[in-house]
Every structure is written in C-alpha cells, then in structure tokens.
Design a protein around this motif. Structure first.
Motif, PDB file in Angstrom:
ATOM      1  N   GLY A 137      47.802  43.323  18.701  1.00 24.81           N
ATOM      2  CA  GLY A 137      48.623  42.143  18.466  1.00 24.81           C
ATOM      3  C   GLY A 137      48.557  41.198  19.643  1.00 24.81           C
ATOM      4  O   GLY A 137      47.540  41.097  20.334  1.00 24.81           O
ATOM      5  N   ASN A 138      49.645  40.506  19.903  1.00 24.84           N
ATOM      6  CA  ASN A 138      49.732  39.589  21.042  1.00 24.84           C
ATOM      7  C   ASN A 138      50.301  40.373  22.223  1.00 24.84           C
ATOM      8  O   ASN A 138      51.511  40.527  22.356  1.00 24.84           O
ATOM      9  CB  ASN A 138      50.619  38.393  20.705  1.00 24.84           C
ATOM     10  CG  ASN A 138      50.569  37.326  21.778  1.00 24.84           C
ATOM     11  OD1 ASN A 138      50.186  37.586  22.918  1.00 24.84           O
ATOM     12  ND2 ASN A 138      50.945  36.108  21.423  1.00 24.84           N
ATOM     13  N   SER A 197      44.214  41.460  16.463  1.00 20.74           N
ATOM     14  CA  SER A 197      44.349  42.448  15.394  1.00 20.74           C
ATOM     15  C   SER A 197      43.036  43.151  15.068  1.00 20.74           C
ATOM     16  O   SER A 197      42.919  43.795  14.021  1.00 20.74           O
ATOM     17  CB  SER A 197      44.892  41.769  14.128  1.00 20.74           C
ATOM     18  OG  SER A 197      44.013  40.728  13.714  1.00 20.74           O
ATOM     19  N   THR A 198      42.052  43.045  15.973  1.00 21.77           N
ATOM     20  CA  THR A 198      40.748  43.672  15.752  1.00 21.77           C
ATOM     21  C   THR A 198      40.513  44.777  16.765  1.00 21.77           C
ATOM     22  O   THR A 198      40.617  44.564  17.972  1.00 21.77           O
ATOM     23  CB  THR A 198      39.612  42.637  15.860  1.00 21.77           C
ATOM     24  OG1 THR A 198      39.833  41.585  14.915  1.00 21.77           O
ATOM     25  CG2 THR A 198      38.265  43.286  15.590  1.00 21.77           C
ATOM     26  N   MET A 199      40.204  45.976  16.273  1.00 22.67           N
ATOM     27  CA  MET A 199      39.843  47.099  17.127  1.00 22.67           C
ATOM     28  C   MET A 199      38.355  47.395  16.930  1.00 22.67           C
ATOM     29  O   MET A 199      37.883  47.513  15.797  1.00 22.67           O
ATOM     30  CB  MET A 199      40.665  48.336  16.790  1.00 22.67           C
ATOM     31  CG  MET A 199      40.483  49.499  17.777  1.00 22.67           C
ATOM     32  SD  MET A 199      39.035  50.536  17.412  1.00 22.67           S
ATOM     33  CE  MET A 199      39.618  51.501  16.014  1.00 22.67           C
ATOM     34  N   THR A 200      37.613  47.473  18.036  1.00 21.27           N
ATOM     35  CA  THR A 200      36.182  47.738  17.984  1.00 21.27           C
ATOM     36  C   THR A 200      35.872  49.032  18.720  1.00 21.27           C
ATOM     37  O   THR A 200      36.403  49.268  19.804  1.00 21.27           O
ATOM     38  CB  THR A 200      35.379  46.593  18.611  1.00 21.27           C
ATOM     39  OG1 THR A 200      35.710  45.366  17.945  1.00 21.27           O
ATOM     40  CG2 THR A 200      33.873  46.839  18.486  1.00 21.27           C
ATOM     41  N   VAL A 201      35.033  49.847  18.115  1.00 20.28           N
ATOM     42  CA  VAL A 201      34.609  51.114  18.717  1.00 20.28           C
ATOM     43  C   VAL A 201      33.204  50.959  19.279  1.00 20.28           C
ATOM     44  O   VAL A 201      32.297  50.478  18.594  1.00 20.28           O
ATOM     45  CB  VAL A 201      34.625  52.257  17.679  1.00 20.28           C
ATOM     46  CG1 VAL A 201      34.275  53.585  18.349  1.00 20.28           C
ATOM     47  CG2 VAL A 201      35.973  52.347  16.988  1.00 20.28           C
ATOM     48  N   ASN A 261      55.619  41.189  19.736  1.00 14.70           N
ATOM     49  CA  ASN A 261      54.452  41.020  18.875  1.00 14.70           C
ATOM     50  C   ASN A 261      53.310  41.938  19.292  1.00 14.70           C
ATOM     51  O   ASN A 261      52.159  41.722  18.922  1.00 14.70           O
ATOM     52  CB  ASN A 261      53.987  39.563  18.877  1.00 14.70           C
ATOM     53  CG  ASN A 261      54.832  38.696  17.963  1.00 14.70           C
ATOM     54  OD1 ASN A 261      55.200  39.127  16.874  1.00 14.70           O
ATOM     55  ND2 ASN A 261      55.152  37.498  18.414  1.00 14.70           N
ATOM     56  N   THR A 262      53.648  42.953  20.100  1.00 16.70           N
ATOM     57  CA  THR A 262      52.700  44.015  20.434  1.00 16.70           C
ATOM     58  C   THR A 262      53.080  45.247  19.635  1.00 16.70           C
ATOM     59  O   THR A 262      54.223  45.712  19.701  1.00 16.70           O
ATOM     60  CB  THR A 262      52.748  44.342  21.938  1.00 16.70           C
ATOM     61  OG1 THR A 262      52.336  43.202  22.691  1.00 16.70           O
ATOM     62  CG2 THR A 262      51.832  45.510  22.265  1.00 16.70           C
ATOM     63  N   PHE A 263      52.142  45.766  18.856  1.00 15.03           N
ATOM     64  CA  PHE A 263      52.397  46.938  18.014  1.00 15.03           C
ATOM     65  C   PHE A 263      51.374  48.023  18.353  1.00 15.03           C
ATOM     66  O   PHE A 263      50.170  47.777  18.370  1.00 15.03           O
ATOM     67  CB  PHE A 263      52.303  46.585  16.525  1.00 15.03           C
ATOM     68  CG  PHE A 263      53.345  45.600  16.081  1.00 15.03           C
ATOM     69  CD1 PHE A 263      54.577  46.038  15.628  1.00 15.03           C
ATOM     70  CD2 PHE A 263      53.103  44.241  16.137  1.00 15.03           C
ATOM     71  CE1 PHE A 263      55.551  45.130  15.231  1.00 15.03           C
ATOM     72  CE2 PHE A 263      54.060  43.325  15.739  1.00 15.03           C
ATOM     73  CZ  PHE A 263      55.290  43.762  15.279  1.00 15.03           C
TER      74      PHE A 263
END
Length: 403
Positions: free
Chosen positions: A68-69, A373-377, A75-77
């Motif tokens: 999140g932000n 909102s994007t997680m990259t591996v 706004n951090t989750f």
C-alpha cells in the motif's frame, strides 16, 4: 491477500560456526549520536526489529510484508503470502476477515503444529486476533489475545508440544503469556517486572522484553540489557528463571545487547543479537543445544545511518539479515551454523522487503519487492549471479478502509 483484499485471512548439538557471509557490504543505523559525556551507548534507543520476514511450516513457506502507501500508516496493509512445499509460485488467497492489518503480522510455526498468525494492534484495534491453520490456509481457526502483541517478529512462538507463547505489551508492563488450551485461553508465564527483579534481571539490567521461544520442555524470553556485555536470555527451569551462559568476546563486551529474535532449529536454538557500541551496531548469531555451551559467530559490524530491513531463518539452521546501504539500496548477509562455506550472493533487488529460502532447494532464494499494491518475486538459483524477475501479484488495496 484474500480475494486481493488488504485484509487478513480468517476463520540444542552445536556445530562449528563460519563467519558471517557478506553478500554485500553491510551497515545499520546506530539510531542517534552519542550523548555528551558518560557512556556513549547508555542512552541509545532500542534497535528496531522489522516485522517483514519469512517462516517455514509443515505445509510450506509463509512470507509477511507491508503493501500500500508505506508512508501512511492507515494505508499500509500487511499481507500474508504462501508457497506450498514443492510449488514454485506464491499465493495470497486466504479467506477474508473484517480486521485490517495496519499494525503488522507476527508469525509462528513449529514442526507439524499449526501455523499461527497474530495481528498487531493499530488505530482502533487494541487487542490481537490470532488465526491458525494446519492445511496451508485452506481453513483457519480463531484465537485472541486481549492485549496487543509486541512489535517484534519474535513476539509469538509455538513448540512441537503445542504450547504457544506470546509477548504482549511493552516497557515495564510487558508480559509473557502461555496458552492453556487453544489460542484464546492464556496464563501469565512471567512479566518484565518479575524478570527485572530477579538475580539474573539485576545482572542484565532489563530494559525491555524483545522475543520469546517455546521449547518442548521450557521457555526462553529475550530482553534488552543496560549492563554492558550481558545477553538477556532468560530460561525457565521448574518455575524459576536464570540467565543463559552466553558470553561475548572482545570489544562486544562493552556494548549494550538486545536479543533481536530466537529460532528453534532441528538441532536446538539459534539467536540473533544486536549490540549497540560506541561506533555503531554489531550483529552476531549464536547456536546451542540442550546442556551444551553457546557458540557465537564473528560480529557483523553495521555502520551509522543504515538500518535493518528484515531478518529470519535461512537454509538449515542459518539466519539471514537484510539492511540498507548509505545510498538506500539493499544488502544481504547470511549466518551459517556449519563448517560449510558458500559463495557470496549478489545484492538483492532494490526495495527488497524480505527473502525466503526454498524448503525443497536450499540453494534457491526468493526476494520480494513491493511497489504500492504490486508484489514482485525475484529468484536467485545456485551458481547464478543475477536475480531473475518472476511472479507478479496484484493486490487490490482498500485505501481508506482503516480511517
């Protein structure tokens, strides 16, 4: 996580120690300059213990990291990702709950026991809900801590015999609770005041409780000490508490020691220690087995104006540490508990939040980066010098839902 929502899912034989393997040059902030006059380490604040980490369970590997932000707490989750044993992809699909995860997640696992997740308090949430699963997140059981979990990745621990420990509260009011049947019934095992008033506590000069570990026949509580060179690891024996005989060497005896985390291993126990010194901070790791002496690794010196990003279990009984460089990039160090050597690995990708070591291929490491909102591996295979971009997970963050 669940349905792409930013919500939490519901319903000791010691071996020879090799030096800390620097995967890049490493540093950490000493968290402020030395005060004028007196011992320069005496007024340094506690070393922050970041919650982003990875952990292995009987069903696979779990990772928690913020999304999140990140500049706005509401706004951090914090998200929970899972990779089943033998799989190559990560999923955040667990059943939704109405509880926001702004305060962070704390993870615990031991052998074939259920994997446990605790939600830290934040905003209007003043307690800590708990959930557990023994089938890789297909189904969940609920629990509750009426007081909030401490802000430490070592605040929750479960043992092979099923007992779970929780570190709640902070400062003089901190308590260590032990489960008495399920995750909603607890008794007070000890408190910060009780440990500080004992003989070992007076030797340590307890400043804070920082971590717990639940063993098959005992419990150990980690602390920060105001007395130079004293390691605050208190072991329970027949209802009483004593300091573990863990001795530091050389100049490390002049610093203030804080137990960052403790991990039960297949051979015994591993601990990661942060030591505030005049010129900065040092990180050391230690291993032991029942009724044997502690073996301490060489120190990893961390420079001023850098900070810890993540730490946790590596392959075998090793531990990993991620910190920032002066330029803000990431650097990774691995501490091994055996005589085997390993080639240095390249620095992880920029903005790496944490890493996970494969349970099926110890030479494979995944790094996790987050942008909104994007997680990259990113994957690093044995013998490779480059991190390879792999899976990308989009999470539909519900901005403003915690306001």
């Amino acid at each position: 996580m669940t349905r792409a929502r930013s919500r939490l899912g519901r319903k000791w034989r010691a071996k020879a120690v090799v030096p800390l393997v620097l995967l890049a040059s490493v540093g950490i902030s000493a968290l402020g300059g030395a005060p004028a006059g007196g011992d320069p380490t005496s007024r340094l604040p506690a070393i922050p213990t970041p919650l982003a980490t990875s952990i292995r369970s009987g069903a696979g590997t779990w990772v928690t990291l913020p999304m999140g932000n990140l500049s706005e707490p509401l706004n951090t989750f914090w998200q929970l990702f899972f990779q089943p044993t033998g799989a190559t992809s990560w999923s955040d699909k667990v059943e939704a709950t109405a509880l926001a995860t702004n305060g962070g997640l704390v993870l615990a696992s031991a052998g074939d026991q259920p994997f446990v997740v605790g939600v830290r308090p934040a905003h209007l949430l003043h307690f800590s809900p708990l959930i557990s699963t023994d089938d890789g997140g297909h189904s969940w059981s609920d629990g509750l801590l009426k007081e909030g979990l401490a802000a430490s990745p070592g605040a929750l621990s479960t043992a092979p015999n099923g007992q779970t420990l929780a570190l709640v509260g902070n400062g003089p009011g901190a308590q260590v609770l032990a489960s008495t049947g399920g995750l909603s019934k607890w008794r007070t095992l000890t408190t910060s005041r009780h440990l500080a008033s004992g003989s070992g506590g007076k030797v340590c000069g307890v400043t804070a409780l920082t971590a717990v570990v639940s063993l098959a026949s005992s419990a150990i509580v980690g602390a920060g000490c105001s007395r130079p060179g004293v390691v605050g690891m208190f072991a329970e024996q027949a209802g009483s508490w004593h300091l573990e005989p863990l001795a530091l060497a050389g100049s490390l005896r002049q610093g203030r020691v804080q137990v960052l985390t403790m991990e039960q291993t297949t051979d015994g126990l591993a601990a990661l220690l942060g030591i505030s010194e005049k010129a900065g901070t040092a990180i050391v790791a230690a291993w032991t087995t029942n009724n044997s002496r502690w073996i301490v690794s060489p120190a990893l010196t961390l420079a001023l104006h850098q900070h810890l990003v993540s730490f946790g279990p590596a392959s075998g009984s090793g531990l990993f540490v991620i910190s920032t460089t002066l330029s803000g990039s990431r650097q990774l160090a691995v501490v091994h508990d055996s005589g085997a050597t390993s080639d240095p690995l390249p620095p992880p990708p920029s903005n790496t939040a944490t890493v996970a070591f494969s349970s099926t291929s110890p030479s494979t490491v995944d790094a996790f980066t987050v942008h909104n909102s994007t997680m990259t591996v990113w994957a690093l295979d044995s013998g490779s010098s480059n991190w390879v971009k792999g899976q990308v997970v989009q999470v539909a963050i519900e901005f403003g839902s915690s306001g």
